[in-house]
Write a protein that holds these residues in place. Structure first.
Motif, PDB file in Angstrom:
ATOM      1  N   ALA A 246      55.905 -13.127  19.132  1.00  0.00           N
ATOM      2  CA  ALA A 246      55.636 -12.654  20.499  1.00  0.00           C
ATOM      3  C   ALA A 246      54.511 -11.624  20.423  1.00  0.00           C
ATOM      4  N   PRO A 247      53.261 -12.063  20.545  1.00  0.00           N
ATOM      5  CA  PRO A 247      52.124 -11.166  20.348  1.00  0.00           C
ATOM      6  C   PRO A 247      52.022 -10.087  21.423  1.00  0.00           C
ATOM      7  N   SER A 248      51.187  -9.115  21.144  1.00  0.00           N
ATOM      8  CA  SER A 248      50.867  -8.100  22.147  1.00  0.00           C
ATOM      9  C   SER A 248      50.172  -8.766  23.333  1.00  0.00           C
ATOM     10  N   VAL A 249      50.361  -8.177  24.504  1.00  0.00           N
ATOM     11  CA  VAL A 249      49.763  -8.718  25.723  1.00  0.00           C
ATOM     12  C   VAL A 249      48.778  -7.701  26.285  1.00  0.00           C
ATOM     13  N   GLY A 250      47.504  -7.947  26.031  1.00  0.00           N
ATOM     14  CA  GLY A 250      46.456  -7.117  26.608  1.00  0.00           C
ATOM     15  C   GLY A 250      45.981  -7.692  27.928  1.00  0.00           C
ATOM     16  N   ALA A 251      44.898  -7.149  28.425  1.00  0.00           N
ATOM     17  CA  ALA A 251      44.388  -7.586  29.728  1.00  0.00           C
ATOM     18  C   ALA A 251      44.022  -9.069  29.729  1.00  0.00           C
ATOM     19  N   THR A 252      43.415  -9.538  28.625  1.00  0.00           N
ATOM     20  CA  THR A 252      43.001 -10.942  28.552  1.00  0.00           C
ATOM     21  C   THR A 252      44.204 -11.877  28.566  1.00  0.00           C
ATOM     22  N   ASP A 382      47.926 -14.606  18.014  1.00  0.00           N
ATOM     23  CA  ASP A 382      48.569 -13.418  17.447  1.00  0.00           C
ATOM     24  C   ASP A 382      47.549 -12.579  16.680  1.00  0.00           C
ATOM     25  N   GLN A 383      47.730 -11.257  16.753  1.00  0.00           N
ATOM     26  CA  GLN A 383      46.762 -10.330  16.187  1.00  0.00           C
ATOM     27  C   GLN A 383      47.169  -9.882  14.789  1.00  0.00           C
ATOM     28  N   LEU A 384      46.238  -9.979  13.847  1.00  0.00           N
ATOM     29  CA  LEU A 384      46.508  -9.533  12.489  1.00  0.00           C
ATOM     30  C   LEU A 384      46.827  -8.042  12.436  1.00  0.00           C
ATOM     31  N   LEU A 385      46.172  -7.261  13.262  1.00  0.00           N
ATOM     32  CA  LEU A 385      46.437  -5.821  13.247  1.00  0.00           C
ATOM     33  C   LEU A 385      47.838  -5.505  13.750  1.00  0.00           C
ATOM     34  N   ARG A 386      48.367  -6.312  14.669  1.00  0.00           N
ATOM     35  CA  ARG A 386      49.749  -6.113  15.115  1.00  0.00           C
ATOM     36  C   ARG A 386      50.707  -6.318  13.951  1.00  0.00           C
ATOM     37  N   ILE A 387      50.448  -7.355  13.170  1.00  0.00           N
ATOM     38  CA  ILE A 387      51.291  -7.648  12.020  1.00  0.00           C
ATOM     39  C   ILE A 387      51.137  -6.579  10.944  1.00  0.00           C
ATOM     40  N   ALA A 388      49.900  -6.148  10.739  1.00  0.00           N
ATOM     41  CA  ALA A 388      49.603  -5.222   9.637  1.00  0.00           C
ATOM     42  C   ALA A 388      50.168  -3.827   9.853  1.00  0.00           C
ATOM     43  N   GLN A 389      50.314  -3.412  11.109  1.00  0.00           N
ATOM     44  CA  GLN A 389      50.711  -2.029  11.359  1.00  0.00           C
ATOM     45  C   GLN A 389      52.088  -1.725  10.784  1.00  0.00           C
ATOM     46  N   ASN A 390      52.258  -0.482  10.366  1.00  0.00           N
ATOM     47  CA  ASN A 390      53.504  -0.008   9.758  1.00  0.00           C
ATOM     48  C   ASN A 390      53.816  -0.761   8.469  1.00  0.00           C
ATOM     49  N   GLY A 391      52.770  -1.062   7.716  1.00  0.00           N
ATOM     50  CA  GLY A 391      52.939  -1.788   6.471  1.00  0.00           C
ATOM     51  C   GLY A 391      53.736  -1.035   5.430  1.00  0.00           C
ATOM     52  N   THR A 392      53.683   0.289   5.452  1.00  0.00           N
ATOM     53  CA  THR A 392      54.459   1.046   4.464  1.00  0.00           C
ATOM     54  C   THR A 392      55.957   0.849   4.661  1.00  0.00           C
ATOM     55  N   ALA A 393      56.383   0.468   5.881  1.00  0.00           N
ATOM     56  CA  ALA A 393      57.787   0.135   6.114  1.00  0.00           C
ATOM     57  C   ALA A 393      58.050  -1.341   5.834  1.00  0.00           C
ATOM     58  N   LYS A 394      57.108  -2.216   6.222  1.00  0.00           N
ATOM     59  CA  LYS A 394      57.346  -3.654   6.141  1.00  0.00           C
ATOM     60  C   LYS A 394      57.174  -4.221   4.732  1.00  0.00           C
ATOM     61  N   LEU A 395      56.139  -3.775   4.021  1.00  0.00           N
ATOM     62  CA  LEU A 395      55.865  -4.364   2.709  1.00  0.00           C
ATOM     63  C   LEU A 395      57.034  -4.234   1.733  1.00  0.00           C
ATOM     64  N   PRO A 396      57.645  -3.046   1.606  1.00  0.00           N
ATOM     65  CA  PRO A 396      58.798  -2.968   0.696  1.00  0.00           C
ATOM     66  C   PRO A 396      59.954  -3.877   1.120  1.00  0.00           C
ATOM     67  N   ILE A 397      60.140  -4.032   2.422  1.00  0.00           N
ATOM     68  CA  ILE A 397      61.239  -4.866   2.916  1.00  0.00           C
ATOM     69  C   ILE A 397      61.011  -6.330   2.578  1.00  0.00           C
ATOM     70  N   PHE A 398      59.797  -6.824   2.819  1.00  0.00           N
ATOM     71  CA  PHE A 398      59.555  -8.254   2.729  1.00  0.00           C
ATOM     72  C   PHE A 398      59.011  -8.732   1.376  1.00  0.00           C
ATOM     73  N   LEU A 399      58.503  -7.806   0.542  1.00  0.00           N
ATOM     74  CA  LEU A 399      57.927  -8.220  -0.730  1.00  0.00           C
ATOM     75  C   LEU A 399      58.685  -7.716  -1.952  1.00  0.00           C
ATOM     76  N   SER A 400      59.519  -6.690  -1.785  1.00  0.00           N
ATOM     77  CA  SER A 400      60.098  -6.040  -2.965  1.00  0.00           C
ATOM     78  C   SER A 400      61.010  -6.967  -3.758  1.00  0.00           C
ATOM     79  N   LYS A 401      61.784  -7.811  -3.078  1.00  0.00           N
ATOM     80  CA  LYS A 401      62.692  -8.705  -3.796  1.00  0.00           C
ATOM     81  C   LYS A 401      61.920  -9.700  -4.644  1.00  0.00           C
ATOM     82  N   THR A 402      60.911 -10.327  -4.053  1.00  0.00           N
ATOM     83  CA  THR A 402      60.092 -11.280  -4.804  1.00  0.00           C
ATOM     84  C   THR A 402      59.367 -10.591  -5.945  1.00  0.00           C
TER      85      THR A 402
END
Length: 506
Positions: A246-252, A382-402
């Motif tokens: 569910a991407p961000s919804v800007g004016a466009t 979908d925006q790459l920057l939306r996904i990338a934000q808060n990477g310090t929280a997301k990366l350990p969650i989604f990559l640490s096990k692998t």
């Protein structure tokens, strides 16, 4: 013609004509919203929950005997943008349109009426507490982001020292955090002789119900041990796996959605046509008829969490930083780049699929192919920057096990090492060509920020979120990381991704 005038009220989104052509594939709720009662309180009303939970509840409300499951939305963010959004939601009586884009180009719009109330915590804390403490409230759901649960990555315990937590402990009637509101409301319910409720996280966290339990009980213990024991006995915390882009919804995006629907919606939501929700059936005070509207009630939620976290969510994070370094900003554009696509496929095929056990009846190859199809959907944007934000929280969650299993088994590190090197550059706020973008990393400590501006070539490996992995102590990983970092800077993102995807060919 599709009439958008509800039989008991003027539809909040009706245009002057109140009708639209069938070719637009626009449908609206047909239940009487005036008869609904708020059995669910949702904290954190963003795009995802309106495209996911609220949509499923909307489906339930069309079934018999579901009137007690309306949603009361609660926003906790403050500032001009948040207050403006709150006012927009209220002007439309919390009604909004959901525009869904299918990979084959199909578009459909549904007007959602399941949220019947919206409360803004910073300006109306008493009203939020009253709603949470009401006997009508049976479920409290949350989308407060992965980092919003305030769990220390090293100790896995709730962080009592957090300033907002300390404020809430000192000021229980005017809290700032979700857990301050929840625990104060539960204290009132206990005093009034009422039951507890189910606390249902809809965030992308492994064992999100268990994490919610840890946060709620951790906060409650800091306030009153006996209250914490009562909550443990009188509340339930179902685990769930939620999935929808569910991407961000800007004016466009807003103009595009409204042009298709013919509506004048101030707060539209857009999303892919794909949606999935796997949920434990653990609701101490009852639930809507989720099982009749496409929700999978299963006892193996953890297996679905595993494949989603380690394949889909991890793939989002793996592609976002190298793709940003290559100059991409939109997900489907990045997937058309052979370097990005091959890098992502190599990560899934070589690093993840050999290590993961799928749930009953699920093919990992089919799941991987579905991920690529979803990412390639050009209509979602979908925006790459939306996904990338808060990477310090997301990366350990989604990559640490692998990564942990690769380190233990002596596997290949080229893909993850390059991703961390690209993440380091992302944290500097620009791609390799120098084009700037806004970095949103609220979980970086002052020590982390000092590291990033130092001359330390391995600073990103020493950031506090990655400390439990002890990456700087692994000589082999350090060597691969140093090579990936140098290649990224000297040869560019595409050459670095090509090398990481096929290191045996270089």
């Amino acid at each position: 013609m599709v009439n958008f005038l509800n039989r008991s009220e003027s539809h909040p989104l009706a245009t002057n004509t109140g009708a639209f052509s069938k070719e637009r594939r626009v449908t609206s709720y047909s239940y009487d919203r005036s008869k609904l009662r708020p059995g669910i309180v949702h904290i954190g009303v963003g795009n995802f929950v309106r495209a996911h939970l609220a949509m499923y509840v909307d489906r339930c409300l069309h079934l018999p005997d579901q009137e007690s499951w309306g949603i009361a939305g609660v926003g906790l963010g403050d500032g001009p943008d948040k207050r403006q959004k709150a006012e927009s939601i209220k002007r439309q009586s919390s009604v909004y349109s959901l525009t869904e884009y299918a990979p084959d180009g199909g578009v459909s719009v549904t007007v959602i009426g399941s949220m019947i109330e919206f409360l803004h915590g910073p300006t109306a804390p008493a009203a939020v507490l009253d709603r949470l403490a009401s006997p009508e409230t049976k479920i409290v759901s949350l989308t407060i982001t992965e980092g919003g649960y305030n769990i220390d990555e090293a100790t896995r315990e709730f962080v009592i020292q957090n300033p907002d937590v300390q404020h809430d402990l000192a000021n229980p009637t005017s809290p700032k955090t979700a857990f301050g509101f929840i625990v104060e409301a539960l204290a009132r319910r206990r005093t009034a002789g009422l039951s507890g409720f189910a606390l249902m996280s809809c965030d992308n966290l492994r064992s999100n119900g268990s994490v919610t339990r840890k946060a709620v009980i951790g906060f409650a213990k800091a306030r009153d041990e006996k209250l914490a024991d009562w909550i443990s006995a009188h509340c339930s915390f179902p685990n769930s796996m939620v999935d929808r882009i569910a991407p961000s919804v800007g004016a466009t995006e807003k103009a595009k959605a409204n042009a298709f629907s013919g509506l004048d919606d101030e707060t539209p939501v857009i999303g892919e046509s794909f949606t999935q929700w796997v949920l434990e059936d653990d609701f101490i005070a009852g639930r809507p008829a989720f099982d009749k509207v496409g929700v999978e009630l299963r006892d193996d939620v953890a297996a679905f969490e595993t494949i989603k976290g380690r394949l889909l969510n991890a793939s989002h994070m793996m592609m976002s930083y190298p793709a940003l370094m290559a100059g991409h900003r939109i997900v489907d554009h990045a997937l058309r780049d052979a370097s990005v696509r091959n890098f992502l496929l190599a990560f899934m095929d070589k690093d993840v699929i050999p290590l993961v056990q799928p749930p009953r009846g699920v093919s990992l190859i089919a799941y991987k192919n579905q991920i690529i199809e979803r990412f390639e959907n050009p209509a979602v944007g979908d925006q790459l920057l939306r996904i990338a934000q808060n990477g310090t929280a997301k990366l350990p969650i989604f990559l640490s096990k692998t990564l942990g299993e690769l380190l233990q088994r002596g596997g290949a590190f080229e893909r993850i090492a390059l991703n961390l090197a690209a993440f380091e550059q992302y944290l500097r706020g620009s791609d390799l060509a120098g084009d700037r973008f806004v970095v949103d990393e609220p979980n970086l400590t002052e020590s982390d920020r000092a590291l990033l501006v130092s001359e330390d070539q391995q600073a990103v490996l020493k950031l506090s979120p990655f400390a439990p992995l002890r990456l700087v102590d692994d000589e082999r990983f350090r060597a691969v990381f140093d090579s990936a970092r140098e290649r990224l800077r000297q040869q560019g993102a595409r050459a670095a991704m090509d090398h990481a995807a096929f290191p045996e060919a270089h």
